[in-house]
Design a protein around this motif. Sequence first.
Motif, short mmCIF file in Angstrom:
data_model
loop_
_atom_site.label_atom_id
_atom_site.label_comp_id
_atom_site.label_asym_id
_atom_site.label_seq_id
_atom_site.Cartn_x
_atom_site.Cartn_y
_atom_site.Cartn_z
N SER A 25 -2.72 -3.90 -16.85
CA SER A 25 -3.99 -4.41 -17.36
C SER A 25 -3.88 -5.85 -17.82
CB SER A 25 -4.48 -3.54 -18.52
OG SER A 25 -4.75 -2.22 -18.08
N LEU A 26 -2.73 -6.22 -18.38
CA LEU A 26 -2.53 -7.59 -18.85
C LEU A 26 -2.24 -8.56 -17.71
CD1 LEU A 26 -0.22 -6.99 -21.97
CD2 LEU A 26 -2.67 -7.48 -21.98
N GLY A 27 -1.90 -8.03 -16.54
CA GLY A 27 -1.51 -8.88 -15.42
C GLY A 27 -0.07 -9.34 -15.51
N THR A 28 0.74 -8.65 -16.30
CA THR A 28 2.14 -9.04 -16.48
C THR A 28 3.11 -8.14 -15.71
OG1 THR A 28 2.13 -7.71 -18.51
CG2 THR A 28 1.78 -10.08 -18.74
N SER A 29 2.59 -7.17 -14.99
CA SER A 29 3.43 -6.29 -14.18
C SER A 29 3.81 -7.03 -12.89
CB SER A 29 2.65 -5.02 -13.84
OG SER A 29 3.47 -4.08 -13.20
#
Length: 364
Positions: free
Chosen positions: A325-329
């Motif tokens: 969801s944060l775009g950090t994956s």
Amino acid sequence: MVETYLEMGVSPGRGSYDLAVEAEELVNSIRLKLANFFGAPDPNRVIITSNATDALNLILQGMLKPGDHVVSTQLEHNSVLRPLNHMHMKGIIEYDLIPFDGKGFIDPGDIVNAIRPNTKLVIMCHASNVLGTVQPVREIGHLCAERGVPLFIDAAQSAGVIPIDMKSWSLAGVAFTGHKSLLGPTGIGGLALNQGIEIEPTHFGGTGVDSKSMVHTETFPHRLEAGTLNLLGIIGISEALDFLGKEGIEAIHGREMELLRRLRDGLSLLKGINIFCAEDLSNHVGLLTVNVKGIDPEDVGAILDADFGIAAREGLHCAPLVHESLGTSPKGGVRFSLGPFITEDDIGQTVAAMAEIVRTKEHC
């Protein structure tokens, strides 16, 4: 903890000799301490486990039946996500995961809207282990109770810094671990259950009670405890609860949050650092997740450790959906976790270390 264990290192309740009886009395006294700590109505419904994951599995595998539905959230740790997914893949249950908003919070209305006629329970974290945001579980507990759906919370990140009251919050159960803000050792945790919550045993064996029967003990707490308990860990939890009672968890939390503000404010002045869901720290525990633009989190963590002696947790933090969801994956972030023994000097050194990492990156 060690001194007490060296004097009383026997199997609690397994025998009628004095030390075994004293050890059992000690365990029961700690159940009472934990019941009072969490506002649980019955010390006999405080189950000793090996950690929060063990407790959460007890809930899910001991309550859910074919055709049941579960509501949870995208903030969850794998200790909730993986059991749910396992039971779904086996064709036993269905589940819905509620997304969090841009500030890292779950909307109680979204939980209510996801409840179905076959919803067996709602299970969610009290505080996110990635974002540190404290969820409105008291409000959610009341809303669930009005609909006859039990709410269980994962208090791994909150127990010891945020007061929890099962009775007034209408909670069915609280899963906790000893080694985080409860300040105990690793390998110990538990599950505090409210009255009327029935969980079937998921493992079976010796309890020291009614040993002639081949049927596992049905009465609480032995119903959900098989085998010898971790007495050393239980003693550690007891000592930690005494410390927390003396210091006051509200006071500890207040100091941690003041230091967290210093950390956030210091890092926010550095160019190229992204800080996640920390604009408002009013409902928060003492952890902060960040990233340095252009540097993998794993490398940031390695530099902090090797060059500055600072221990930070990098990666996905066993909460992959948060990072999606944060775009950090898939690489995750760098998490700083504060505790009661962190000082202002520690915060200053951390900000200085991150500044040096940023400067080095700019000069590369």
